[in-house]
Design a protein around this motif. Structure first.
Motif, mmCIF file in Angstrom:
data_model
loop_
_atom_site.group_PDB
_atom_site.id
_atom_site.type_symbol
_atom_site.label_atom_id
_atom_site.label_comp_id
_atom_site.label_asym_id
_atom_site.label_seq_id
_atom_site.Cartn_x
_atom_site.Cartn_y
_atom_site.Cartn_z
ATOM 1 N N GLU A 232 -3.288 -0.434 -13.700
ATOM 2 C CA GLU A 232 -2.438 -1.569 -13.350
ATOM 3 C C GLU A 232 -1.930 -1.512 -11.915
ATOM 4 O O GLU A 232 -1.418 -2.497 -11.392
ATOM 5 C CB GLU A 232 -1.256 -1.651 -14.323
ATOM 6 C CG GLU A 232 -1.660 -1.805 -15.786
ATOM 7 C CD GLU A 232 -2.406 -3.110 -16.054
ATOM 8 O OE1 GLU A 232 -2.285 -4.042 -15.223
ATOM 9 O OE2 GLU A 232 -3.118 -3.197 -17.079
ATOM 10 N N ARG A 233 -2.069 -0.370 -11.264
ATOM 11 C CA ARG A 233 -1.590 -0.252 -9.883
ATOM 12 C C ARG A 233 -2.562 -0.867 -8.883
ATOM 13 O O ARG A 233 -2.218 -1.052 -7.712
ATOM 14 C CB ARG A 233 -1.376 1.221 -9.529
ATOM 15 C CG ARG A 233 -0.255 1.900 -10.300
ATOM 16 C CD ARG A 233 -0.227 3.388 -10.018
ATOM 17 N NE ARG A 233 -1.409 4.059 -10.538
ATOM 18 C CZ ARG A 233 -1.706 5.344 -10.333
ATOM 19 N NH1 ARG A 233 -0.903 6.089 -9.609
ATOM 20 N NH2 ARG A 233 -2.795 5.876 -10.843
ATOM 21 N N ILE A 234 -3.782 -1.186 -9.316
ATOM 22 C CA ILE A 234 -4.818 -1.667 -8.404
ATOM 23 C C ILE A 234 -5.057 -3.156 -8.637
ATOM 24 O O ILE A 234 -5.424 -3.571 -9.741
ATOM 25 C CB ILE A 234 -6.131 -0.886 -8.597
ATOM 26 C CG1 ILE A 234 -5.886 0.611 -8.386
ATOM 27 C CG2 ILE A 234 -7.200 -1.393 -7.640
ATOM 28 C CD1 ILE A 234 -7.075 1.476 -8.723
ATOM 29 N N GLU A 235 -4.847 -3.945 -7.615
ATOM 30 C CA GLU A 235 -5.053 -5.387 -7.696
ATOM 31 C C GLU A 235 -6.132 -5.806 -6.708
ATOM 32 O O GLU A 235 -6.289 -5.212 -5.645
ATOM 33 C CB GLU A 235 -3.748 -6.131 -7.396
ATOM 34 C CG GLU A 235 -2.623 -5.836 -8.390
ATOM 35 C CD GLU A 235 -1.345 -6.585 -8.030
ATOM 36 O OE1 GLU A 235 -1.321 -7.213 -6.947
ATOM 37 O OE2 GLU A 235 -0.381 -6.522 -8.818
ATOM 38 N N GLY A 293 -9.182 6.327 -18.116
ATOM 39 C CA GLY A 293 -8.847 5.699 -16.850
ATOM 40 C C GLY A 293 -10.047 5.616 -15.924
ATOM 41 O O GLY A 293 -10.221 4.626 -15.200
ATOM 42 N N PHE A 294 -10.892 6.639 -15.941
ATOM 43 C CA PHE A 294 -12.122 6.612 -15.156
ATOM 44 C C PHE A 294 -13.008 5.457 -15.599
ATOM 45 O O PHE A 294 -13.542 4.705 -14.773
ATOM 46 C CB PHE A 294 -12.857 7.941 -15.302
ATOM 47 C CG PHE A 294 -14.307 7.879 -14.925
ATOM 48 C CD1 PHE A 294 -14.687 7.791 -13.595
ATOM 49 C CD2 PHE A 294 -15.292 7.895 -15.894
ATOM 50 C CE1 PHE A 294 -16.038 7.715 -13.241
ATOM 51 C CE2 PHE A 294 -16.634 7.826 -15.564
ATOM 52 C CZ PHE A 294 -17.013 7.738 -14.227
ATOM 53 N N LEU A 295 -13.165 5.295 -16.911
ATOM 54 C CA LEU A 295 -13.993 4.202 -17.422
ATOM 55 C C LEU A 295 -13.448 2.852 -16.977
ATOM 56 O O LEU A 295 -14.205 1.947 -16.614
ATOM 57 C CB LEU A 295 -14.070 4.263 -18.953
ATOM 58 C CG LEU A 295 -14.787 5.481 -19.544
ATOM 59 C CD1 LEU A 295 -14.701 5.450 -21.066
ATOM 60 C CD2 LEU A 295 -16.240 5.516 -19.107
ATOM 61 N N GLY A 296 -12.126 2.716 -16.991
ATOM 62 C CA GLY A 296 -11.509 1.473 -16.559
ATOM 63 C C GLY A 296 -11.756 1.195 -15.086
ATOM 64 O O GLY A 296 -11.987 0.041 -14.689
ATOM 65 N N LEU A 297 -11.722 2.232 -14.255
ATOM 66 C CA LEU A 297 -11.975 2.056 -12.835
ATOM 67 C C LEU A 297 -13.407 1.588 -12.571
ATOM 68 O O LEU A 297 -13.651 0.741 -11.711
ATOM 69 C CB LEU A 297 -11.707 3.360 -12.084
ATOM 70 C CG LEU A 297 -10.230 3.742 -11.922
ATOM 71 C CD1 LEU A 297 -10.108 5.175 -11.408
ATOM 72 C CD2 LEU A 297 -9.520 2.775 -10.970
#
Length: 396
Positions: A232-235, A293-297
């Motif tokens: 959520e920190r990355i937009e 989190g890696f998968l989400g990135l």
């Protein structure tokens, strides 16, 4: 009689506790895939035996102490270990990452009890219908010397099989071939993850073995999507930089892509070791991502730039555009480039491989036919699941 009394019980020897994204996720995928075949699964906990395994592996590195590529690679690991003890961003970030991995491992795996000795492990192997050695580079020369992932501890009357276990190198040393031939001949079912592995097994045993996909490809995008967690920190659109090697020209290539697209660079720095050129490279540095989190990135990136096998795989699964670079030189003894090359050939993605000197503009002009890619993955997955069911001795 319990509900699960008639289900086959499978023990998996794999690298499920080490804080490495590819290693931990492939171990999780192996567990998911075997469970989906109707089996009870335990990943083997050999934490009490790890010091003995490491001591055996050290014999390999000492024997190759004059090989500069081996010394260079392993000395960087030692230096990184020392740096983790110094105060600063690197040590703090590594601590956060290891804590995230430990939390994911604790909630995601079904481990056996911790075995007290090799005899204890050998006796306990009789409780399984089959012992499976998992994927990843578990048959690297150093691991063959470690003599755990060889499954030599399993009694002769217990079924043993492998799934996509990689030698990690194009060839194993001549002096290790007799040892490798002995342990390979014991397997009831053998497969390879790369064409180089097929060749090694054939040369040592005379057996032609199937090429199967990495276990992460056994799980479809929908299932992985449920595991993935958005950061959520990355937009806004971003380039995910997932590089394990120390190759400055690759970072210059990515900077040029940023200039052309306006995308920010999000990096997971220092994945395998401390790399000085990563210090001021990215706009956003992510240390605390666990495997979810890696998968989400990867899933939410506009573009992935990687030298990682599993970075390549998950970009393909999630249909995220990507470029993949060679991590090692062609002469490096510990080079693992062959597994990426084999995967790209199988999925007809050789155009995603970026060699030194290629122009970013030309690379960006290459498009991926994701429909064709998804069909290739589905076909590879079906073939591989058939092998896995047969290898375990279960009916699919």
């Amino acid at each position: 009689m319990t509900e699960n009394s008639n289900k086959p019980k499978i023990g998996i020897a794999t690298n499920w506790q080490y804080p490495d994204y590819g290693g931990m996720i492939q171990a999780y995928a192996s567990q998911l895939a075997v469970e989906a075949l109707g089996c009870i699964v335990e990943v083997l906990d050999v934490s009490n035996l790890q010091s003995d395994i490491d001591a055996r592996k050290m014999k390999y590195f000492m024997k190759n102490i004059t090989d500069l590529s081996v010394v260079r690679e392993k000395s960087s690991v030692v230096i990184s270990s020392l740096r983790r003890k110094l105060p600063g961003e690197y040590s703090n970030g590594m601590r956060e990452r290891r804590q995230a991995f430990a939390a994911f491992s604790s909630k995601s795996f079904s481990p056996s009890r911790a075995f007290d000795s090799w005899d204890d492990l050998s006796d306990s192997a009789r409780s399984y219908n089959c012992v499976l050695v998992g994927s990843d580079q578990l048959w690297l020369p150093s691991n063959i010397m470690g003599d755990y992932y060889t499954l030599s501890f399993v009694p002769d009357d217990v079924r043993i099989a492998n799934y996509a276990t990689s030698f990690g190198v194009a060839a194993i040393p001549d002096y290790m071939k007799p040892q490798a031939r002995v342990f390979l001949d014991r397997f009831d079912a053998l497969s390879a993850r790369e064409s180089s592995g097929q060749r090694i097994i054939h040369d040592l045993t005379g057996k032609d073995v199937p090429l199967v996909c990495d276990p992460t490809l056994l799980i479809d995008a929908e299932r992985w999507g449920r595991v993935a967690e958005r950061n959520e920190r990355i937009e806004g659109p971003y380039i995910l930089c997932y590089l394990m090697g120390d190759n400055p020209y690759q970072r210059e290539f990515i900077r040029e892509i940023k200039r052309m697209t306006g995308y920010r660079i999000v990096q997971m720095p220092h994945l395998d070791r401390y790399i000085a050129s990563d210090k001021d490279f990215a706009d956003i540095r992510v240390y605390d991502a666990d495997p979810a989190g890696f998968l989400g990135l990867v899933k939410n990136a506009a573009l992935v730039c990687t030298d990682s096998f599993h970075g390549t795989i998950f970009s393909s699964i999630f249909n995220t555009p990507f470029f993949v670079f060679p991590r090692f030189t062609k002469k490096a003894t510990l080079s693992t480039n062959t597994r990426i090359e084999s995967l790209l050939n199988r999925l007809e993605l050789t155009g995603r491989f970026v060699e030194r000197g290629e122009a970013p503009e030309a690379c960006l002009a290459r498009e991926i036919d994701f429909g064709r890619l998804n069909a290739a993955i589905a076909g590879f997955r079906a073939e591989s699941l058939d092998y896995l069911a047969s290898a375990l001795g279960v009916i699919k």
